[in-house]
Write an enzyme that holds these catalytic residues in place. Sequence first.
Site, mmCIF file in Angstrom:
data_model
loop_
_atom_site.group_PDB
_atom_site.id
_atom_site.type_symbol
_atom_site.label_atom_id
_atom_site.label_comp_id
_atom_site.label_asym_id
_atom_site.label_seq_id
_atom_site.Cartn_x
_atom_site.Cartn_y
_atom_site.Cartn_z
ATOM 1 N N HIS A 8 0.821 -1.210 0.000
ATOM 2 C CA HIS A 8 0.000 0.000 0.000
ATOM 3 C C HIS A 8 0.855 1.261 0.000
ATOM 4 O O HIS A 8 0.442 2.299 -0.516
ATOM 5 C CB HIS A 8 -0.926 0.002 1.218
ATOM 6 C CG HIS A 8 -2.306 -0.475 0.890
ATOM 7 N ND1 HIS A 8 -2.564 -1.768 0.529
ATOM 8 C CD2 HIS A 8 -3.491 0.179 0.832
ATOM 9 C CE1 HIS A 8 -3.864 -1.898 0.282
ATOM 10 N NE2 HIS A 8 -4.440 -0.732 0.445
ATOM 11 N N HIS A 63 -10.739 3.339 -7.431
ATOM 12 C CA HIS A 63 -11.587 3.786 -6.327
ATOM 13 C C HIS A 63 -13.015 3.967 -6.829
ATOM 14 O O HIS A 63 -13.238 4.600 -7.865
ATOM 15 C CB HIS A 63 -11.095 5.119 -5.763
ATOM 16 C CG HIS A 63 -9.863 4.986 -4.933
ATOM 17 N ND1 HIS A 63 -9.030 6.051 -4.658
ATOM 18 C CD2 HIS A 63 -9.315 3.908 -4.299
ATOM 19 C CE1 HIS A 63 -8.022 5.641 -3.904
ATOM 20 N NE2 HIS A 63 -8.172 4.356 -3.679
#
Length: 306
Positions: free
Chosen positions: A248, A274
């Site tokens: 991440h 997203h």
Amino acid sequence: MNKPESEFLRHLKFVRNYSDKTVDSYRRDIDLFFDWLFEKGVEFDKVDIHTIRDFLSEEITEKKVTNRSCQRRMSALRTFYDFMLDQRIYDITSNPFRAVRSPKADIKYPKSLYENEVKELFEDNAKRNDDLVLRDQAILELLYSSGMRASELCAMTLQQADYKRHCIRVFGKGKKERIVPMSSQAEAAMQRYVKECRPNLSANNHTQRKSDKFFLNGKGNGLTVRGLEYILKQIEMKTGHYLGLHPHELRHTFATKLLDQGADLRMIQELLGHESINTTQVYTHVTQKAMKNQYDLYFPRAKKKD
């Protein structure tokens, strides 16, 4: 596990195409709430806003559960009761979770690497002389240049890399497909890994069916997310760059770098996969914070007088 819960979890997996990890997360949150109801002697079709507030209060004040975790549980339970309402299970006529506001989660700004940290890490990793250096370099280059999630990289197959178009077909959450470009450095590292390293790893798989996953572990099987995290820790040890390296972190670095260079937020949202622009907007806070730090450091009038 009761029948409504079983049907709901099957709905998540086979209708909404949720990953096994997400389905298991929903199951654990629902089971936890049901156990609490059993302890309090409350039937789940008799839950009201007062029941929910008591549950949240106990979770936060007594068990010290974070607001973020409570927010996730509320989302799971809200969706579950919506499902029972839609399916007309146990004569449920309303969803009490719709009447209770979830606790606000503390904003966790993503950590990203500085450009010089990335440059030095990649250069020193490439200098390694062990058998796994080509695989590890390809992983670093791809994570950094594509912004892929750890799970997406682990699930990636050989067929998903399109070298002619210099991009990768990525299947994200809910198996939604998106196209992400890859840098020339990533492409070169990936092709060299496939040609010089992957065949040796694949040969370690002594089963009849070889893995079609792009990245393989030492036994010739596809990587798991935990395995990927272990590889990054090994890279730190082998290079001496202890940066708290995590998949991440490289994803965040990718997004922050694009924003710093003036990329459109909507484009970054698409590249990261997203669903909501609100998720992507957290990176604007990261760059603003960095800008403020630089301003305080270098602008004369920003410095406090002694």
